[in-house]
Write a protein that holds these residues in place. Structure first.
Motif, short mmCIF file in Angstrom:
data_model
loop_
_atom_site.label_atom_id
_atom_site.label_comp_id
_atom_site.label_asym_id
_atom_site.label_seq_id
_atom_site.Cartn_x
_atom_site.Cartn_y
_atom_site.Cartn_z
N CYS A 170 -31.93 5.18 0.49
CA CYS A 170 -33.00 4.39 1.10
C CYS A 170 -32.50 2.97 1.30
O CYS A 170 -31.56 2.53 0.66
N ASN A 171 -33.14 2.25 2.21
CA ASN A 171 -32.78 0.88 2.50
C ASN A 171 -34.03 0.03 2.42
O ASN A 171 -34.77 -0.09 3.39
N ILE A 172 -34.27 -0.51 1.23
CA ILE A 172 -35.42 -1.40 1.01
C ILE A 172 -34.85 -2.75 0.61
O ILE A 172 -34.46 -2.95 -0.54
N ILE A 215 -36.64 0.09 5.64
CA ILE A 215 -37.62 -0.97 5.87
C ILE A 215 -36.90 -2.22 6.39
O ILE A 215 -35.86 -2.60 5.86
N HIS A 216 -37.46 -2.84 7.41
CA HIS A 216 -36.93 -4.07 7.98
C HIS A 216 -36.99 -5.19 6.93
O HIS A 216 -37.96 -5.27 6.17
N PRO A 217 -36.01 -6.08 6.88
CA PRO A 217 -36.00 -7.15 5.86
C PRO A 217 -37.21 -8.08 5.90
O PRO A 217 -37.57 -8.64 4.87
N ARG A 218 -37.85 -8.24 7.05
CA ARG A 218 -39.01 -9.13 7.13
C ARG A 218 -40.34 -8.39 7.17
O ARG A 218 -41.38 -8.99 7.45
N SER A 272 -37.90 -3.05 13.60
CA SER A 272 -38.17 -3.83 14.80
C SER A 272 -37.85 -2.99 16.04
O SER A 272 -37.23 -1.94 15.95
N ARG A 273 -38.29 -3.49 17.17
CA ARG A 273 -38.03 -2.82 18.44
C ARG A 273 -37.56 -3.86 19.45
O ARG A 273 -38.22 -4.88 19.62
N ASP A 274 -36.44 -3.63 20.09
CA ASP A 274 -35.86 -4.56 21.06
C ASP A 274 -35.63 -5.94 20.45
O ASP A 274 -35.79 -6.95 21.12
N GLY A 275 -35.30 -5.97 19.15
CA GLY A 275 -35.02 -7.24 18.48
C GLY A 275 -36.25 -8.08 18.19
O GLY A 275 -36.14 -9.21 17.73
#
Length: 141
Positions: free
Chosen positions: A38-40, A61-64, A81-84
């Motif tokens: 996992c990436n949390i 999970i995104h860092p923000r 995120s999507r498209d940055g």
């Protein structure tokens, strides 16, 4: 709601991150990533009472990203995120089924159920149930 050992571990490396022990925090996060795939990241916000059944196996999970209180996030969920453009904001008491993908700078309201393998790319109002690809509101209270 009592937090399990998994969330205590996440809180430990988030505390290290917040106290500027960045290297130790990244090491702890990497260890958990290797053990459970996992990436949390330590910089994401996770509210009290949130649980990850199955030790967050495959969760990314995104860092923000911000996750509210008393949420339940099953395995292989992606919050990104999507498209940055920014990450999603998850409200309180949200259930996210296994394999669900939530992308973009969107807001998920409180008391929302997101079905397994759904793709959510639009804001979801509170007290709703979302299913499908792309996610459609099946029920709204």
């Amino acid at each position: 709601m009592k937090e399990g050992i998994f969330l205590k571990y996440i809180r430990l490396y988030q505390t290290c991150w917040n106290k500027q022990f960045r290297l130790l925090s990244k090491l702890l996060a990497f260890l958990y990533r290797v053990l459970f795939s996992c990436n949390i990241p330590p910089s994401c916000e996770i509210g009290r009472g949130t649980s990850f059944p199955h030790y967050a196996l495959g969760v990314t999970i995104h860092p923000r990203c911000s996750i509210g209180e008393n949420c339940k996030i099953y395995q292989h969920v992606t919050l990104g995120s999507r498209d940055g453009i920014g990450p999603p904001i998850i409200g309180n008491n949200v259930l996210i089924g296994s394999g669900a993908i939530i992308l973009g700078d969107i807001k998920i309201g409180n008391n929302v159920n997101i079905g397994s393998n759904s793709l959510v790319i639009n804001d979801i109002p509170s007290n709703s149930t979302v299913v499908g690809v792309p996610g459609r509101i099946l029920y709204k209270d």
